[in-house]
Design a protein around this motif. Structure first.
Motif, PDB file in Angstrom:
ATOM      1  N   TRP A   1      49.660  26.257  56.429  1.00 52.98           N
ATOM      2  CA  TRP A   1      48.377  26.892  56.698  1.00 52.98           C
ATOM      3  C   TRP A   1      47.848  26.371  58.028  1.00 52.98           C
ATOM      4  CZ3 TRP A   1      47.903  31.123  54.303  1.00 52.98           C
ATOM      5  CH2 TRP A   1      48.231  31.269  52.953  1.00 52.98           C
ATOM      6  N   GLN A   2      48.712  26.340  59.032  1.00 47.52           N
ATOM      7  CA  GLN A   2      48.322  25.935  60.379  1.00 47.52           C
ATOM      8  C   GLN A   2      48.039  27.170  61.231  1.00 47.52           C
ATOM      9  OE1 GLN A   2      51.420  23.459  61.976  1.00 47.52           O
ATOM     10  NE2 GLN A   2      51.122  21.834  60.472  1.00 47.52           N
ATOM     11  N   VAL A   3      46.993  27.079  62.047  1.00 44.21           N
ATOM     12  CA  VAL A   3      46.669  28.134  63.003  1.00 44.21           C
ATOM     13  C   VAL A   3      46.661  27.525  64.398  1.00 44.21           C
ATOM     14  CG1 VAL A   3      45.327  29.473  61.340  1.00 44.21           C
ATOM     15  CG2 VAL A   3      44.178  27.745  62.752  1.00 44.21           C
ATOM     16  N   LEU A   4      46.725  28.387  65.388  1.00 43.81           N
ATOM     17  CA  LEU A   4      46.725  27.917  66.772  1.00 43.81           C
ATOM     18  C   LEU A   4      45.293  27.860  67.302  1.00 43.81           C
ATOM     19  CD1 LEU A   4      48.614  27.141  69.156  1.00 43.81           C
ATOM     20  CD2 LEU A   4      48.364  29.514  69.936  1.00 43.81           C
ATOM     21  N   VAL A   5      44.906  26.687  67.770  1.00 44.85           N
ATOM     22  CA  VAL A   5      43.635  26.515  68.472  1.00 44.85           C
ATOM     23  C   VAL A   5      43.937  26.560  69.962  1.00 44.85           C
ATOM     24  CG1 VAL A   5      41.724  24.939  68.966  1.00 44.85           C
ATOM     25  CG2 VAL A   5      42.523  25.224  66.620  1.00 44.85           C
ATOM     26  N   GLN A   6      43.397  27.550  70.645  1.00 44.18           N
ATOM     27  CA  GLN A   6      43.692  27.697  72.070  1.00 44.18           C
ATOM     28  C   GLN A   6      43.062  26.591  72.895  1.00 44.18           C
ATOM     29  OE1 GLN A   6      42.161  31.560  71.153  1.00 44.18           O
ATOM     30  NE2 GLN A   6      43.673  32.548  72.480  1.00 44.18           N
ATOM     31  N   ASP A   7      41.890  26.132  72.466  1.00 46.51           N
ATOM     32  CA  ASP A   7      41.245  24.984  73.099  1.00 46.51           C
ATOM     33  C   ASP A   7      40.019  24.617  72.281  1.00 46.51           C
ATOM     34  OD1 ASP A   7      40.784  22.911  74.820  1.00 46.51           O
ATOM     35  OD2 ASP A   7      40.381  24.148  76.592  1.00 46.51           O
ATOM     36  N   LEU A   8      39.533  23.405  72.486  1.00 50.50           N
ATOM     37  CA  LEU A   8      38.238  23.002  71.953  1.00 50.50           C
ATOM     38  C   LEU A   8      37.190  23.317  72.997  1.00 50.50           C
ATOM     39  CD1 LEU A   8      40.286  21.385  70.180  1.00 50.50           C
ATOM     40  CD2 LEU A   8      38.535  19.625  69.990  1.00 50.50           C
ATOM     41  N   THR A   9      35.967  23.568  72.535  1.00 54.73           N
ATOM     42  CA  THR A   9      34.885  23.846  73.466  1.00 54.73           C
ATOM     43  C   THR A   9      33.724  22.900  73.224  1.00 54.73           C
ATOM     44  OG1 THR A   9      33.743  25.466  72.060  1.00 54.73           O
ATOM     45  CG2 THR A   9      35.518  26.294  73.489  1.00 54.73           C
ATOM     46  N   ILE A  10      32.997  22.590  74.279  1.00 55.33           N
ATOM     47  CA  ILE A  10      31.784  21.789  74.205  1.00 55.33           C
ATOM     48  C   ILE A  10      30.680  22.573  74.896  1.00 55.33           C
ATOM     49  CG2 ILE A  10      30.678  19.622  74.893  1.00 55.33           C
ATOM     50  CD1 ILE A  10      33.438  18.315  74.740  1.00 55.33           C
ATOM     51  N   ASN A  11      29.646  22.870  74.149  1.00 56.82           N
ATOM     52  CA  ASN A  11      28.574  23.737  74.651  1.00 56.82           C
ATOM     53  C   ASN A  11      29.122  25.085  75.102  1.00 56.82           C
ATOM     54  OD1 ASN A  11      25.885  23.011  74.402  1.00 56.82           O
ATOM     55  ND2 ASN A  11      26.002  21.502  76.048  1.00 56.82           N
ATOM     56  N   GLY A  12      30.141  25.552  74.396  1.00 58.89           N
ATOM     57  CA  GLY A  12      30.710  26.852  74.703  1.00 58.89           C
ATOM     58  C   GLY A  12      31.705  26.874  75.837  1.00 58.89           C
ATOM     59  N   LYS A  13      31.926  25.744  76.490  1.00 58.30           N
ATOM     60  CA  LYS A  13      32.835  25.684  77.628  1.00 58.30           C
ATOM     61  C   LYS A  13      34.144  24.997  77.231  1.00 58.30           C
ATOM     62  CE  LYS A  13      29.055  25.497  80.983  1.00 58.30           C
ATOM     63  NZ  LYS A  13      28.431  24.740  82.094  1.00 58.30           N
ATOM     64  N   PRO A  14      35.305  25.487  77.710  1.00 52.47           N
ATOM     65  CA  PRO A  14      36.588  24.879  77.354  1.00 52.47           C
ATOM     66  C   PRO A  14      36.630  23.395  77.720  1.00 52.47           C
ATOM     67  CG  PRO A  14      36.918  26.991  78.435  1.00 52.47           C
ATOM     68  CD  PRO A  14      35.459  26.664  78.578  1.00 52.47           C
ATOM     69  N   ALA A  15      37.171  22.596  76.800  1.00 52.55           N
ATOM     70  CA  ALA A  15      37.266  21.156  77.029  1.00 52.55           C
ATOM     71  C   ALA A  15      38.583  20.763  77.696  1.00 52.55           C
ATOM     72  CB  ALA A  15      37.106  20.411  75.701  1.00 52.55           C
ATOM     73  N   GLY A  16      39.515  21.714  77.804  1.00 55.05           N
ATOM     74  CA  GLY A  16      40.787  21.414  78.445  1.00 55.05           C
ATOM     75  C   GLY A  16      41.635  20.416  77.669  1.00 55.05           C
ATOM     76  N   VAL A  17      41.549  20.475  76.344  1.00 51.83           N
ATOM     77  CA  VAL A  17      42.241  19.509  75.498  1.00 51.83           C
ATOM     78  C   VAL A  17      43.650  19.963  75.132  1.00 51.83           C
ATOM     79  CG1 VAL A  17      42.234  18.486  73.182  1.00 51.83           C
ATOM     80  CG2 VAL A  17      40.135  18.508  74.553  1.00 51.83           C
ATOM     81  N   CYS A  18      43.838  21.252  74.923  1.00 54.65           N
ATOM     82  CA  CYS A  18      45.068  21.732  74.284  1.00 54.65           C
ATOM     83  C   CYS A  18      46.145  22.223  75.249  1.00 54.65           C
ATOM     84  CB  CYS A  18      44.728  22.857  73.304  1.00 54.65           C
ATOM     85  SG  CYS A  18      43.767  22.290  71.877  1.00 54.65           S
ATOM     86  N   GLY A  19      45.850  22.349  76.516  1.00 52.95           N
ATOM     87  CA  GLY A  19      46.861  22.802  77.454  1.00 52.95           C
ATOM     88  C   GLY A  19      47.197  24.279  77.253  1.00 52.95           C
ATOM     89  N   LYS A  20      48.222  24.739  77.981  1.00 50.09           N
ATOM     90  CA  LYS A  20      48.585  26.152  77.935  1.00 50.09           C
ATOM     91  C   LYS A  20      49.146  26.568  76.577  1.00 50.09           C
ATOM     92  CE  LYS A  20      49.562  26.553  82.887  1.00 50.09           C
ATOM     93  NZ  LYS A  20      50.593  26.888  83.909  1.00 50.09           N
ATOM     94  N   ALA A  21      49.813  25.654  75.890  1.00 49.47           N
ATOM     95  CA  ALA A  21      50.453  25.991  74.615  1.00 49.47           C
ATOM     96  C   ALA A  21      49.476  26.002  73.445  1.00 49.47           C
ATOM     97  CB  ALA A  21      51.584  25.024  74.318  1.00 49.47           C
ATOM     98  N   GLY A  22      48.286  25.432  73.616  1.00 44.91           N
ATOM     99  CA  GLY A  22      47.345  25.338  72.521  1.00 44.91           C
ATOM    100  C   GLY A  22      47.651  24.168  71.600  1.00 44.91           C
ATOM    101  N   CYS A  23      46.833  23.996  70.571  1.00 43.77           N
ATOM    102  CA  CYS A  23      46.994  22.918  69.590  1.00 43.77           C
ATOM    103  C   CYS A  23      47.214  23.518  68.205  1.00 43.77           C
ATOM    104  CB  CYS A  23      45.747  22.042  69.528  1.00 43.77           C
ATOM    105  SG  CYS A  23      45.325  21.146  71.039  1.00 43.77           S
ATOM    106  N   LEU A  24      48.136  22.941  67.453  1.00 42.42           N
ATOM    107  CA  LEU A  24      48.286  23.324  66.057  1.00 42.42           C
ATOM    108  C   LEU A  24      47.177  22.679  65.232  1.00 42.42           C
ATOM    109  CD1 LEU A  24      52.138  23.060  65.385  1.00 42.42           C
ATOM    110  CD2 LEU A  24      50.759  25.135  65.611  1.00 42.42           C
TER     111      LEU A  24
END
Length: 412
Positions: free
Chosen positions: A241-264
């Motif tokens: 039951w894993q989904v792809l998180v494209q990125d985390l956001t802070i105040n609606g802005k991308p945090a640049g945490v997950c890179g191009k591949a995203g995060c599981l």
């Protein structure tokens, strides 16, 4: 506290200032948030009732056995296979439907639960979810039932098992480490039509413990528990039951945490907290504006899933109390190649009503309705399991992390 399913290792979630922030005179919630949710199932014929955590991160059922004479077992309901006319003793995981007699050799399953080693045996019997009273006036007649193998524990230590409010865990992952016969979800949903092969979770956004804390619904979902349309995301990894998180956001802005591949990200109904790798967590705490004084106005934290930013306000991920504030986030100590680097636990699931689609391999999210009643009779073709919330004191929560290598089987 959370419970761990088979082949899963638990890790304490709160150590040091990341878990408990020092502060005085902080406004307190009317009640502490629940750190675990559980409901009832029935096993065997005639049915024996048990309180279990429904855990999408594991795929087997674990219950105490009547053979267990430890005090922790005796303080809970124990499965008595000798009292079930439909029970079969199973000797070996690779022969999941072959019954044995009590005098024959059998495997002993060794598991790590709450950091404590326990052992058990295999049994095969009828498992039912969704029977009994939903309220004083409504007796639910339907149930989802199936025949499945499961583990019955023959030993448990007093700490931590003696203090648990529930008896065991029912895994709702789409696979099991031993064989499909051990997968209860398969047993419950395999013969259902695709439209009915789903289950949904509602956790009261207030997070309060006790009765009415939430609902597990099998066979469908409730529109009255949602205040937005369902947003669907495909599972990113088969048999999870894993989904792809494209990125985390802070105040609606991308945090640049997950890179191009995203995060599981694991959508985990057995995890008390949100979890990320330690370096990511420390970075988030700083960027969100969380401080030791519990002051200020921390920013919203979002998860970009299938193109939609699913956002948590600071009150969703921080609990305030008289002794300070508790960050309902923790670090993952290890992240494997194919394992999730983010765990979406109770803080996320309280904010978003979540639907798990077994045959279409997707997960749906909608904003959860505040103050909704879970005592209404379910629609035809569905069954409801009311969830109770429990709090472990002192405030402690642990995460169940999937580990296919953990939990060895040893010959008795």
């Amino acid at each position: 506290a959370a419970v761990v399913g088979p082949y899963r290792a638990l890790r304490a979630a709160h150590h040091g200032p990341i878990g408990l922030l020092e502060a005085n005179d902080v406004p307190r919630r009317s009640a502490p948030v629940a750190t675990q949710y559980y409901g009832t199932i029935q096993v065997g014929q005639p049915p024996q009732e048990f309180r279990v955590v429904f855990d999408t991160g594991s795929g087997q059922l674990i219950l105490p056995s009547s053979k267990c004479g430890d005090s922790a077992c005796e303080e809970h309901r124990r499965f008595a296979s000798e009292k079930s006319t439909s029970a079969a003793q199973i000797g070996w995981a690779d022969e999941p439907t072959k019954a044995i007699s009590d005098s024959e050799d059998r495997d002993t399953k060794t598991l790590s639960l709450f950091g404590s080693d326990v052992s058990g045996e295999f049994v095969r019997d009828r498992v039912c979810v969704g029977t009994g009273y939903l309220s004083a006036s409504h007796l639910q007649k339907g149930a989802f039932c199936g025949l499945a193998d499961f583990v019955v524990l023959t030993e448990e230590s007093e700490e931590p098992f003696g203090a648990l409010a529930f008896d065991g865990v029912l895994g709702l992952a789409t696979n099991s480490p031993d064989s499909v016969e051990f997968n209860v979800l398969h047993a419950l949903l395999a013969d259902k039509a695709p439209a009915a092969s789903i289950f949904s979770f509602y956790l009261n956004p207030a997070g309060a413990a006790g009765p009415g804390a939430g609902e597990l619904l099998l066979g469908g979902y409730r529109q009255d528990l949602m205040v937005s349309e369902l947003h669907w995301a495909p599972v990113a990894t088969n048999d999870t039951w894993q989904v792809l998180v494209q990125d985390l956001t802070i105040n609606g802005k991308p945090a640049g945490v997950c890179g191009k591949a995203g995060c599981l990200a694991a959508v985990d109904t057995g995890a008390s907290l949100l979890m990320t790798p330690g370096n990511v967590l420390w970075s988030l705490v700083s960027k969100l504006g969380v401080n030791d004084e519990c002051s200020g106005n921390p920013a919203p934290l979002g998860f970009m899933i299938a193109g939609k930013n699913m956002e948590l306000a600071s009150d969703d991920y921080i609990e305030h109390g008289s002794d300070g504030c508790r960050l309902m986030m923790a670090s993952l100590t290890q992240v494997g190649k194919d394992s999730a680097s983010i765990v979406l636990g109770y803080p996320f699931l309280r904010k978003f009503y979540t639907v798990f689609d077994y045959k279409r391999k997707q997960v749906g999210f909608a904003s959860a309705a505040h103050g909704a009643s879970v005592e209404k009779p379910p629609v035809a073709g569905t069954v409801s399991v009311p969830l109770l919330g429990s709090v472990r004191e002192p405030w402690e929560a642990v995460h169940l992390a999937s580990s296919a290598a953990a939990g060895a089987a040893a010959a008795a």
